[in-house]
Write a protein that holds these residues in place. Sequence first.
Motif, PDB file in Angstrom:
ATOM      1  N   CYS A 102     -62.828 -52.805-120.528  1.00 55.73           N
ATOM      2  CA  CYS A 102     -61.837 -52.020-119.773  1.00 55.73           C
ATOM      3  C   CYS A 102     -60.510 -52.784-119.769  1.00 55.73           C
ATOM      4  CB  CYS A 102     -62.301 -51.800-118.342  1.00 55.73           C
ATOM      5  SG  CYS A 102     -63.957 -51.111-118.171  1.00 55.73           S
ATOM      6  N   PHE A 116     -63.003 -48.334-122.200  1.00 49.31           N
ATOM      7  CA  PHE A 116     -62.781 -47.528-120.995  1.00 49.31           C
ATOM      8  C   PHE A 116     -61.457 -47.959-120.351  1.00 49.31           C
ATOM      9  CE2 PHE A 116     -67.241 -46.156-119.212  1.00 49.31           C
ATOM     10  CZ  PHE A 116     -67.667 -45.761-120.474  1.00 49.31           C
ATOM     11  N   ALA A 117     -60.822 -47.038-119.635  1.00 53.78           N
ATOM     12  CA  ALA A 117     -59.655 -47.375-118.819  1.00 53.78           C
ATOM     13  C   ALA A 117     -60.118 -47.979-117.492  1.00 53.78           C
ATOM     14  CB  ALA A 117     -58.833 -46.113-118.569  1.00 53.78           C
ATOM     15  N   GLN A 118     -59.159 -48.519-116.750  1.00 52.29           N
ATOM     16  CA  GLN A 118     -59.478 -49.087-115.427  1.00 52.29           C
ATOM     17  C   GLN A 118     -59.237 -48.081-114.303  1.00 52.29           C
ATOM     18  OE1 GLN A 118     -57.324 -52.782-114.950  1.00 52.29           O
ATOM     19  NE2 GLN A 118     -58.111 -53.595-116.884  1.00 52.29           N
ATOM     20  N   ASN A 119     -58.561 -46.974-114.636  1.00 51.11           N
ATOM     21  CA  ASN A 119     -58.256 -45.968-113.617  1.00 51.11           C
ATOM     22  C   ASN A 119     -57.681 -44.740-114.323  1.00 51.11           C
ATOM     23  OD1 ASN A 119     -58.177 -44.949-111.034  1.00 51.11           O
ATOM     24  ND2 ASN A 119     -56.386 -46.114-110.385  1.00 51.11           N
ATOM     25  N   VAL A 120     -57.670 -43.610-113.650  1.00 50.23           N
ATOM     26  CA  VAL A 120     -57.076 -42.389-114.196  1.00 50.23           C
ATOM     27  C   VAL A 120     -56.670 -41.498-113.025  1.00 50.23           C
ATOM     28  CG1 VAL A 120     -59.237 -41.046-114.348  1.00 50.23           C
ATOM     29  CG2 VAL A 120     -57.386 -40.597-115.968  1.00 50.23           C
ATOM     30  N   LEU A 138     -55.669 -40.298-121.951  1.00 48.43           N
ATOM     31  CA  LEU A 138     -56.726 -41.238-122.361  1.00 48.43           C
ATOM     32  C   LEU A 138     -57.575 -40.645-123.480  1.00 48.43           C
ATOM     33  CD1 LEU A 138     -57.899 -42.613-118.881  1.00 48.43           C
ATOM     34  CD2 LEU A 138     -56.368 -43.698-120.540  1.00 48.43           C
ATOM     35  N   VAL A 146     -60.078 -43.021-125.776  1.00 50.05           N
ATOM     36  CA  VAL A 146     -60.801 -43.761-124.734  1.00 50.05           C
ATOM     37  C   VAL A 146     -62.058 -42.980-124.341  1.00 50.05           C
ATOM     38  CG1 VAL A 146     -60.599 -44.433-122.291  1.00 50.05           C
ATOM     39  CG2 VAL A 146     -58.731 -44.914-123.893  1.00 50.05           C
ATOM     40  N   THR A 190     -63.796 -44.322-117.968  1.00 52.51           N
ATOM     41  CA  THR A 190     -62.877 -45.005-117.038  1.00 52.51           C
ATOM     42  C   THR A 190     -63.621 -45.529-115.819  1.00 52.51           C
ATOM     43  OG1 THR A 190     -60.796 -44.771-115.805  1.00 52.51           O
ATOM     44  CG2 THR A 190     -62.264 -42.880-115.789  1.00 52.51           C
ATOM     45  N   ALA A 195     -61.888 -36.884-114.357  1.00 53.64           N
ATOM     46  CA  ALA A 195     -62.324 -37.605-115.557  1.00 53.64           C
ATOM     47  C   ALA A 195     -63.543 -36.926-116.176  1.00 53.64           C
ATOM     48  CB  ALA A 195     -62.637 -39.063-115.206  1.00 53.64           C
TER      49      ALA A 195
END
Length: 243
Positions: free
Chosen positions: A43, A63-67, A84, A89, A92, A117
């Motif tokens: 991430c 993965f992202a850390q937030n959305v 994303l 990606v 998240t 998400a």
Amino acid sequence: MAIASLIAGNWKMFKGPAEATSFVSALSPAVAAAANELDVVVCPPPVSLGAALQAGAANVQVFAQNVHWAEAGAFTGEVSVSMLVELGVAGTLVGHSERRQLFGETDETTAARMVAARAGGLQVIACVGELEAEREAGETEAVLERQVGALADAADDLDGLVVAYEPVWAIGTGRVATVEQAQEAHAVVRRILPVPVLYGGSVKPDNAHELLGMPDVDGALVGGASLDVASFAAVCAAGARSS
Ligand code: PEP
């Protein structure tokens, strides 16, 4: 998607694009054996997501850390699900304790991020966990019931959803929950939301095998130890041995 076992590395605000590419390129062969047994995820921070993906490692998911929950709009500093997805990606984090404590995230905003998400096809690792004062006051179960209950109430279906139990007093402190504390908390989470549950909080190569061997611990969310290829690969190897 049902995730049998997953080890995710949360890089927090570390590693820019160049380092992200070289790290993932080095990580991929180091986790080759483990990635046959479990899902390996990194991430990176938002600006490094594209670079991590460009490393082209089929056995390392990004993965992202937030959305954000909105599709687009006047939300300075936020990133949408479709942005994303366009990058490639796969999922998240949402509701990390640093987001809750430092940036005012709540159970409601965490659930809204999770719902958006999932609706956009991203896998989600939703983070929960009690503060030290809450544990000392005997409130751990009530806190988890509130946090996980908000996710359960909002979730349309449980596919693609994972919860990470991260006692806040164990994150970045070197203190780690005992295997009994982790197992007990995971059982509470799973009673409310029957999804895979990761443990997070000072997971290192030397404690990973024991923690990941507990029946309700399905993987780990790793902060500090995920920043080094050898130590993250060692945690992944411990997870593979336990799966
Ligand atoms: C985290 O960032 O989610 C985390 C668990 O950090 P650490 O492993 O450093 O405690």
